[in-house]
Design a protein around this motif. Sequence first.
Motif, mmCIF file in Angstrom:
data_model
loop_
_atom_site.group_PDB
_atom_site.id
_atom_site.type_symbol
_atom_site.label_atom_id
_atom_site.label_comp_id
_atom_site.label_asym_id
_atom_site.label_seq_id
_atom_site.Cartn_x
_atom_site.Cartn_y
_atom_site.Cartn_z
ATOM 1 N N PHE A 18 -15.982 -17.608 29.068
ATOM 2 C CA PHE A 18 -16.258 -16.193 28.870
ATOM 3 C C PHE A 18 -15.254 -15.318 29.619
ATOM 4 O O PHE A 18 -14.877 -14.243 29.156
ATOM 5 C CB PHE A 18 -17.682 -15.855 29.301
ATOM 6 N N TRP A 23 -15.177 -11.393 29.273
ATOM 7 C CA TRP A 23 -16.611 -11.131 29.430
ATOM 8 C C TRP A 23 -17.063 -11.518 30.826
ATOM 9 O O TRP A 23 -16.741 -12.610 31.318
ATOM 10 C CB TRP A 23 -17.425 -11.925 28.412
ATOM 11 N N THR A 25 -19.769 -12.778 33.545
ATOM 12 C CA THR A 25 -20.848 -13.768 33.437
ATOM 13 C C THR A 25 -21.786 -13.714 34.628
ATOM 14 O O THR A 25 -21.343 -13.681 35.782
ATOM 15 C CB THR A 25 -20.274 -15.193 33.326
ATOM 16 N N HIS A 45 -25.721 -8.469 27.914
ATOM 17 C CA HIS A 45 -25.595 -8.219 26.482
ATOM 18 C C HIS A 45 -26.150 -9.379 25.656
ATOM 19 O O HIS A 45 -26.526 -9.189 24.494
ATOM 20 C CB HIS A 45 -24.133 -7.964 26.102
ATOM 21 N N ARG A 114 -20.522 -13.338 18.934
ATOM 22 C CA ARG A 114 -19.930 -12.108 18.382
ATOM 23 C C ARG A 114 -20.807 -11.535 17.267
ATOM 24 O O ARG A 114 -20.990 -10.321 17.170
ATOM 25 C CB ARG A 114 -18.522 -12.392 17.861
#
Length: 334
Positions: A18, A23, A25, A45, A114
Amino acid sequence: MLVADGNPTVRKILRHHFGSLGWETLEAKDGPEALKRARQRPAPHAIILDLELPEQNGYEVCRTLKSDDQSQMIPIIVTTSIASPESKMQALEVGADDFLTKPINRIELTLRLRSLLRIHKFNQELIGAESVAMALARAVAAKDGYAHSHLEKVATHAVMFGKALGLDSAELKVLKYGAILHNVGKIAIPDAVLEKTGPLTPREMAMFQQHPRVGCDICAPLKPLRPVLPIIRHHKEHWDGTGYPDGLRGEEIPLGAQIVGIVDVYTALTSDRPYRKAVPHAEAVASLRAQAKKGQHSPDLVRQFIECLEAADRSEDTGNSENSSDREVAVPAG
């Protein structure tokens, strides 16, 4: 992302993966920690949740989060090393959004995440748009002299009529929000014009007739509300083409706008206003029929709406009669 897995190696692999995608984590090693992390603000998210978590398993964690208004919209992908149909069914039953078998294919995980994130973003936009729209609609109802229950009354009658006409669930949802928001453009009309009991001057009438356009301008930037715009814009069009703002006639007028136009007249007549009391059902129906004869509404739609109201009244009367009979039967003899 929140990675809830009892295996530190799995958490490390997903953290690095990630991270390569940009992203952030969060990690949880057991069920209670997963719940704590999921409820912190800002919320994650999405959650990758191992079903074999220690202390509190993934099924329990998923069920708890999906039962909570604050966390139920967070997408959850559950993972397990037990690839049985039963475990997948159980995971979906407790609210999981997707299911992956270990060892996790990181490309597949990314694609599924996604997809879920796109849906999550749309749902968040929809919730935000609906909240804004409802606040505006309630403000307009109060400004226009209606009680708060008026909005629900308009929406209920519109959806009831839509069901009778055979609209599907997606069309009914659009109809519901169109009924709630049809007058939102009145927020721009001065109170003196809205509250006036006498005839409007030509200038005041021109101002009043802009409210469908203004309503569209208000709601257009809210992407989830775009399907509702034809109802907002055209609910004041007339069957004979004498309405506004675009002078549409007959079937040129979207069906949803026709429905809301008819329901709007009926509910306005049967609702109390500051300057008059509600009229009886029979009088409201007679007024609708007269307007249809003059060309304001489709005579066929007006007839179907009246039949829909009468069917609902019969159903309610039958229900009340059955309830009364039940109560009588339940009373023990002297």
